[in-house]
Motif scaffolding. Sequence first.
Motif, short mmCIF file in Angstrom:
data_model
loop_
_atom_site.label_atom_id
_atom_site.label_comp_id
_atom_site.label_asym_id
_atom_site.label_seq_id
_atom_site.Cartn_x
_atom_site.Cartn_y
_atom_site.Cartn_z
N ASP A 1 0.82 -1.27 0.09
CA ASP A 1 0.04 0.09 0.05
C ASP A 1 0.84 1.29 -0.08
O ASP A 1 1.98 1.31 -0.25
CB ASP A 1 -0.73 0.05 1.30
N THR A 2 0.33 2.49 0.22
CA THR A 2 1.17 3.61 0.16
C THR A 2 2.08 3.81 1.03
O THR A 2 3.13 4.33 0.78
CB THR A 2 -0.04 4.78 0.28
N LEU A 3 1.76 3.35 2.37
CA LEU A 3 2.84 3.42 3.39
C LEU A 3 3.91 2.57 3.26
O LEU A 3 5.03 2.87 3.44
CB LEU A 3 1.86 3.18 4.80
N GLU A 4 3.59 1.52 2.78
CA GLU A 4 4.65 0.40 2.61
C GLU A 4 5.53 1.01 1.37
O GLU A 4 6.72 0.64 1.42
CB GLU A 4 4.03 -0.95 2.23
N GLU A 5 4.98 1.60 0.39
CA GLU A 5 5.87 2.14 -0.56
C GLU A 5 6.87 3.07 -0.10
O GLU A 5 7.96 3.05 -0.65
CB GLU A 5 5.10 2.53 -1.87
N ILE A 6 6.24 4.09 0.84
CA ILE A 6 7.32 5.01 1.57
C ILE A 6 8.54 4.20 2.32
O ILE A 6 9.53 4.60 2.06
CB ILE A 6 6.57 5.82 2.40
N VAL A 7 8.27 3.04 2.80
CA VAL A 7 9.13 1.95 3.46
C VAL A 7 10.15 1.75 2.38
O VAL A 7 11.41 1.75 2.72
CB VAL A 7 8.70 1.05 4.07
N LEU A 8 9.83 1.26 1.25
CA LEU A 8 10.47 0.82 0.20
C LEU A 8 11.35 2.04 -0.30
O LEU A 8 12.70 1.73 -0.45
CB LEU A 8 9.66 0.13 -1.00
N SER A 9 10.84 2.95 -0.58
CA SER A 9 11.63 4.28 -1.13
C SER A 9 12.76 4.62 -0.18
O SER A 9 13.79 5.30 -0.69
CB SER A 9 10.61 5.24 -1.39
N ARG A 10 12.63 4.34 1.12
CA ARG A 10 13.58 5.05 2.20
C ARG A 10 14.56 3.67 2.46
O ARG A 10 15.31 4.17 3.22
CB ARG A 10 12.77 5.32 3.51
N SER A 11 14.30 2.74 1.80
CA SER A 11 15.30 1.58 2.18
C SER A 11 16.70 1.70 1.59
O SER A 11 17.58 1.21 2.11
CB SER A 11 14.76 0.09 1.54
N GLY A 12 16.86 2.51 0.75
CA GLY A 12 17.94 2.61 -0.03
C GLY A 12 18.46 1.41 -1.06
O GLY A 12 19.50 1.71 -1.78
N LYS A 13 17.38 0.75 -1.31
CA LYS A 13 17.64 -0.28 -2.36
C LYS A 13 16.75 0.16 -3.54
O LYS A 13 15.76 0.83 -3.39
CB LYS A 13 17.14 -1.49 -1.75
N PRO A 14 17.11 -0.54 -4.48
CA PRO A 14 16.37 -0.39 -6.04
C PRO A 14 15.04 -0.73 -5.60
O PRO A 14 14.83 -1.86 -5.03
CB PRO A 14 17.16 -1.36 -6.99
N PHE A 15 14.07 0.05 -6.30
CA PHE A 15 12.86 -0.43 -6.19
C PHE A 15 12.34 -1.73 -6.42
O PHE A 15 11.62 -2.52 -5.66
CB PHE A 15 11.83 0.66 -6.90
N ALA A 16 12.79 -2.24 -7.61
CA ALA A 16 12.42 -3.63 -8.09
C ALA A 16 12.95 -4.75 -6.95
O ALA A 16 12.07 -5.55 -6.66
CB ALA A 16 12.86 -3.72 -9.37
N LEU A 17 14.10 -4.49 -6.41
CA LEU A 17 14.67 -5.55 -5.63
C LEU A 17 13.85 -5.37 -4.28
O LEU A 17 13.54 -6.39 -3.61
CB LEU A 17 15.93 -5.01 -5.09
N ALA A 18 13.35 -4.00 -3.78
CA ALA A 18 12.85 -4.00 -2.36
C ALA A 18 11.41 -4.59 -2.69
O ALA A 18 10.97 -5.18 -1.75
CB ALA A 18 12.82 -2.71 -2.06
N LEU A 19 10.78 -4.38 -3.75
CA LEU A 19 9.54 -4.93 -4.02
C LEU A 19 9.42 -6.47 -4.07
O LEU A 19 8.51 -7.12 -3.38
CB LEU A 19 8.79 -4.46 -5.07
N THR A 20 10.39 -7.09 -4.68
CA THR A 20 10.62 -8.54 -4.75
C THR A 20 10.94 -9.00 -3.46
O THR A 20 10.17 -10.06 -2.84
CB THR A 20 11.65 -8.87 -5.72
N LEU A 21 11.44 -8.33 -2.69
CA LEU A 21 11.95 -8.77 -1.10
C LEU A 21 10.57 -8.73 -0.37
O LEU A 21 10.23 -9.57 0.39
CB LEU A 21 12.99 -7.97 -0.58
N VAL A 22 9.81 -7.85 -0.54
CA VAL A 22 8.54 -7.89 0.16
C VAL A 22 7.47 -8.75 -0.21
O VAL A 22 7.02 -9.60 0.35
CB VAL A 22 7.87 -6.50 0.05
N PHE A 23 7.38 -8.98 -1.55
CA PHE A 23 6.64 -10.11 -2.10
C PHE A 23 7.17 -11.46 -1.55
O PHE A 23 6.36 -12.15 -1.05
CB PHE A 23 6.53 -9.80 -3.64
N SER A 24 8.16 -11.71 -1.76
CA SER A 24 8.71 -13.12 -1.06
C SER A 24 8.61 -13.20 0.35
O SER A 24 8.36 -14.15 0.79
CB SER A 24 10.37 -13.23 -1.25
#
Length: 230
Positions: free
Chosen positions: A126-149
Motif C-alpha cells: 500500500d502507500t505507506l509500505e511504498e514509502i518504506v521501500l523508497s527509504r530503504s536505499g535499495k532499488p525499487f524492484a529489489l525491495a518490492l521483490t523482497l516484500v513479495f517473497s
Amino acid sequence: MRTTHSTFSLAGHTIHLVTFDPATFTDADLLWLPHYAQLADAGRKRKADHLAGRIAASHALRDHTVPGIGPSGEPLWPEGIAGSITHGGTQAMAVVTHEQHALIGIDCEAILPDREAREIKDGIVDTLEEIVLSRSGKPFALALTLVFSAKESLFKALFPRVKTYLGFDSARITHINEESLTLALTRPLAGFDEGTPFTLHWLCDGARAITLLPYSPAAGPLRSSPQRSR
C-alpha cells in the motif's frame, strides 16, 4: 529427472537446494513419491517442480521421509516437525525445524524487472509500505521483490495454523535493512495480535531473492544474522 543437491545456511538454518533439469523429467520419476497418484492430472511443469521440492524436503528430513499433500496442497510434515518448500525455474529449496510449535517459511523469487515491479506494486504494497521501500536505499524492484517473497514466506509459515490463504494486505512491511526485514500483521491471525512483528532474513543470489521466516514461540521472531556457504 536429473538433480543435484547442495546446502547453504541462512539465519542459522540449513537450506537444502535441489537444482534440476526439467527436460529430463518423466512421469515414471513420480513413482518415487508415495502420493504420486495425486499428481496424475497435473501439468508437466507442476510435476517436475513438485518432485524437486519433495526431493529437497527428503534431504532436509534426512530419513527419506517424503511430505505428502494436504487438502489445500500444502506439504504434510511428520509429527513434531515444521517445514517449508519453495521452487521456481530449475531450483527447489526446503528447510525444516524440530523445535516444538515453531513456524518456518521459505520463498524464492526472481527479482522483478523495474517496469514490471512498478506495474504490479499496488497488488503487493500500500502507500505507506511504498514509502518504506523508497527509504530503504535499495532499488525499487529489489525491495518490492523482497516484500513479495517475505509475505509469501510469512503466509507459508502461518498456514498450518490459519488453514486459509492470506492476501498481501494481511501483513505490512515496516523495515528493511541489509540482512533482514520486518512484517507486521494488519489483523489478528492464528493467536497473533494485530501489529505482531515478524523478522525475516533475506539474501540475493544472482537474479533471485530468498527470504526465510524462522519463528520460535519461546523467543519470538528470531534475529540472527544470515551466513551463506555451499
